[in-house]
Design a protein around this motif. Structure first.
Motif, PDB file in Angstrom:
ATOM      1  N   UNK A 137      35.265   7.876  16.555  1.00 44.86           N
ATOM      2  CA  UNK A 137      33.980   7.899  16.025  1.00 44.86           C
ATOM      3  C   UNK A 137      33.885   7.383  14.535  1.00 44.86           C
ATOM      4  N   UNK A 138      33.357   6.399  14.239  1.00 44.58           N
ATOM      5  CA  UNK A 138      33.604   5.870  12.897  1.00 44.58           C
ATOM      6  C   UNK A 138      32.316   5.998  12.033  1.00 44.58           C
ATOM      7  N   UNK A 139      31.154   6.042  12.912  1.00 46.50           N
ATOM      8  CA  UNK A 139      29.529   5.955  12.056  1.00 46.50           C
ATOM      9  C   UNK A 139      29.113   4.536  12.190  1.00 46.50           C
ATOM     10  N   UNK A 140      29.838   3.499  12.801  1.00 50.87           N
ATOM     11  CA  UNK A 140      29.345   2.260  12.864  1.00 50.87           C
ATOM     12  C   UNK A 140      28.532   2.103  14.243  1.00 50.87           C
ATOM     13  N   UNK A 141      28.371   0.833  14.331  1.00 52.20           N
ATOM     14  CA  UNK A 141      27.324   0.444  15.596  1.00 52.20           C
ATOM     15  C   UNK A 141      27.920   0.800  16.843  1.00 52.20           C
ATOM     16  N   UNK A 142      29.054   0.194  16.962  1.00 51.68           N
ATOM     17  CA  UNK A 142      29.737   0.337  18.469  1.00 51.68           C
ATOM     18  C   UNK A 142      30.002   1.735  18.719  1.00 51.68           C
ATOM     19  N   UNK A 143      30.605   2.540  17.821  1.00 50.25           N
ATOM     20  CA  UNK A 143      31.054   3.854  17.997  1.00 50.25           C
ATOM     21  C   UNK A 143      29.893   4.595  18.335  1.00 50.25           C
ATOM     22  N   UNK A 144      28.606   4.506  17.495  1.00 49.16           N
ATOM     23  CA  UNK A 144      27.445   5.233  17.735  1.00 49.16           C
ATOM     24  C   UNK A 144      26.854   4.762  18.880  1.00 49.16           C
ATOM     25  N   UNK A 145      26.790   3.625  19.558  1.00 49.47           N
ATOM     26  CA  UNK A 145      26.399   3.138  20.754  1.00 49.47           C
ATOM     27  C   UNK A 145      27.348   3.722  21.873  1.00 49.47           C
ATOM     28  N   UNK A 146      28.439   4.095  21.693  1.00 52.79           N
ATOM     29  CA  UNK A 146      29.284   4.453  22.804  1.00 52.79           C
ATOM     30  C   UNK A 146      28.913   6.223  22.962  1.00 52.79           C
ATOM     31  N   UNK A 147      28.659   6.641  21.770  1.00 52.30           N
ATOM     32  CA  UNK A 147      28.421   8.092  21.720  1.00 52.30           C
ATOM     33  C   UNK A 147      26.847   8.129  22.566  1.00 52.30           C
ATOM     34  N   UNK A 148      26.083   7.535  22.159  1.00 53.43           N
ATOM     35  CA  UNK A 148      24.599   7.495  22.750  1.00 53.43           C
ATOM     36  C   UNK A 148      24.651   7.398  24.302  1.00 53.43           C
ATOM     37  N   UNK A 149      25.408   6.265  24.608  1.00 53.26           N
ATOM     38  CA  UNK A 149      25.565   6.095  25.982  1.00 53.26           C
ATOM     39  C   UNK A 149      26.122   7.054  26.983  1.00 53.26           C
ATOM     40  N   UNK A 150      26.800   7.846  26.301  1.00 55.60           N
ATOM     41  CA  UNK A 150      27.540   8.977  26.957  1.00 55.60           C
ATOM     42  C   UNK A 150      26.770  10.375  26.901  1.00 55.60           C
ATOM     43  N   UNK A 151      25.747  10.660  25.866  1.00 53.94           N
ATOM     44  CA  UNK A 151      25.096  11.843  25.790  1.00 53.94           C
ATOM     45  C   UNK A 151      24.229  11.976  26.902  1.00 53.94           C
TER      46      UNK A 151
END
Length: 365
Positions: free
Chosen positions: A118-132
């Motif tokens: 997780x970096x806080x960028x768009x791709x990592x935040x999307x990856x997090x959101x899609x898995x929550x």
């Protein structure tokens, strides 16, 4: 070429590669690594194999390692040789002793815990959101923020600031945040080729606790086909998997514009960091190519970008954009066909896309 790992303590591990003066080190900050002897061998493989490929050599190791990962990396060596024979002159492979292949299983069946980069960028935040709260996939219990990939190891001020921003967001989802610092990028080099392999190596430091490692993708499968070979592709990320830790690439279902729309719907855009010069400015500058490109993507979603950019988007900024590589071209190609983007911006982008392809065809890029 031989490589060895050195287990200094629960928070410090080094990898020494034959012929390379500097060791590659990994240090946990305020946490401890959790890995088996086999996971340590897997870490060694993922850290040293890029150097073997660069040198056109095979990698010989004596430590226990996963046969699945060995076979996968042999395929990685073959793929890069086919894709870029100018850089990778040989199909490098891994050589290990048969008696160093562990018995299985080493993980409890049904393990459902995942760890995510997780970096806080768009791709990592999307990856997090899609898995929550998505019961179809292993639950993300912790994330890793890596100091030394996108940040200067000699000055931690901006890294520390981003870490606090990321921690606040992750705390709201009851997801932990681990820190690892490493000189991997400096020693291994050729970072565009080996970015995700380095992330997978670091995730193996925690493979006794987690079964799945999630890495956010930059592009859709369709875009990857146009883009060609680079270091964060779906097929490559899958090949960094072992029986100890399955690497799961996430984000091929939406392009960058669609990810921004998705994150807007979840109210997760206010703390996004995208700037190329974050260590100089401390925030999204609104003037670099990446900031302007992201502002255009906000416009394509009919979203205001005032919350994360201090500067306004205008025609002059779009005129100044320079497309110099395929990783940029793919993003602008999606912007050029976005019906919600102002026509004047689409026209300017189409000209720049045409100029880029012409220079590419002429071999001047």
């Amino acid at each position: 070429m031989k490589a060895y790992s050195r287990y200094i303590n629960d928070s410090h591990i080094e990898v020494k590669v034959q012929g390379v003066p500097k060791s590659i080190w990994f240090k946990a900050i305020d946490n401890k690594f959790k890995l088996s002897s086999t996971s340590l061998g897997n870490l060694l493989l993922l850290t040293a194999f890029p150097i073997a490929m660069k040198k056109g050599l095979d990698l010989e190791i004596e430590e226990k390692c996963c046969p699945v990962l060995v076979n996968n990396l042999n395929l990685v060596g073959s793929l890069w040789h086919q894709w870029r024979p100018d850089k990778f002159v040989k199909k490098s492979k891994v050589i290990c002793k048969p008696n160093n292949i562990p018995s299985y299983p080493t993980q409890p069946a049904g393990c459902s815990k995942a760890i995510m980069a997780f970096s806080g960028g768009i791709d990592s935040t999307y990856a997090l959101a899609s898995r929550i709260n998505n019961g179809n996939f292993p639950s993300v219990k912790s994330c890793i923020m890596i100091n030394g990939f996108g940040y200067n190891l000699e000055d931690n001020s901006f890294y520390d600031e981003q870490f606090e921003k990321n921690k606040i967001l992750l705390d709201s989802f009851s997801v932990g945040l681990k820190q690892v610092s490493t000189n991997y990028k400096k020693v291994v080099a050729w970072y565009p080729f080996f970015h995700a392999m380095g992330i997978a190596a670091i995730m193996n430091l925690y493979s006794e606790e987690y079964k799945v490692g999630v890495i956010g993708l930059d592009y859709t499968i369709k875009e990857e086909k146009v883009l060609g070979a680079w270091g964060n592709l779906t097929i490559l990320n899958l090949l960094y998997s072992s029986k100890e830790l399955i690497i799961e690439p996430v984000g091929s279902d939406r392009n960058r514009i669609e990810k921004i729309g998705y994150l807007a719907d979840m109210n997760l855009l206010n703390n996004i960091t995208v700037c190329n010069f974050i260590e100089e400015t401390g925030s999204n500058c609104g003037n670099c190519e990446k900031c302007i490109r992201t502002m255009l993507m906000f416009e394509a979603n009919n979203l205001s970008h005032e919350s994360i950019f201090k500067e306004e988007l205008n025609v002059e900024k779009v005129k100044d954009i320079k497309i110099v590589k395929n990783t940029q071209y793919i993003f602008y190609k999606s912007l050029a066909v976005s019906p919600s983007l102002k026509q004047v911006y689409r026209q300017l982008i189409n000209v720049k896309i045409s100029n880029f392809k012409q220079k590419e065809n002429e071999g001047t890029i």
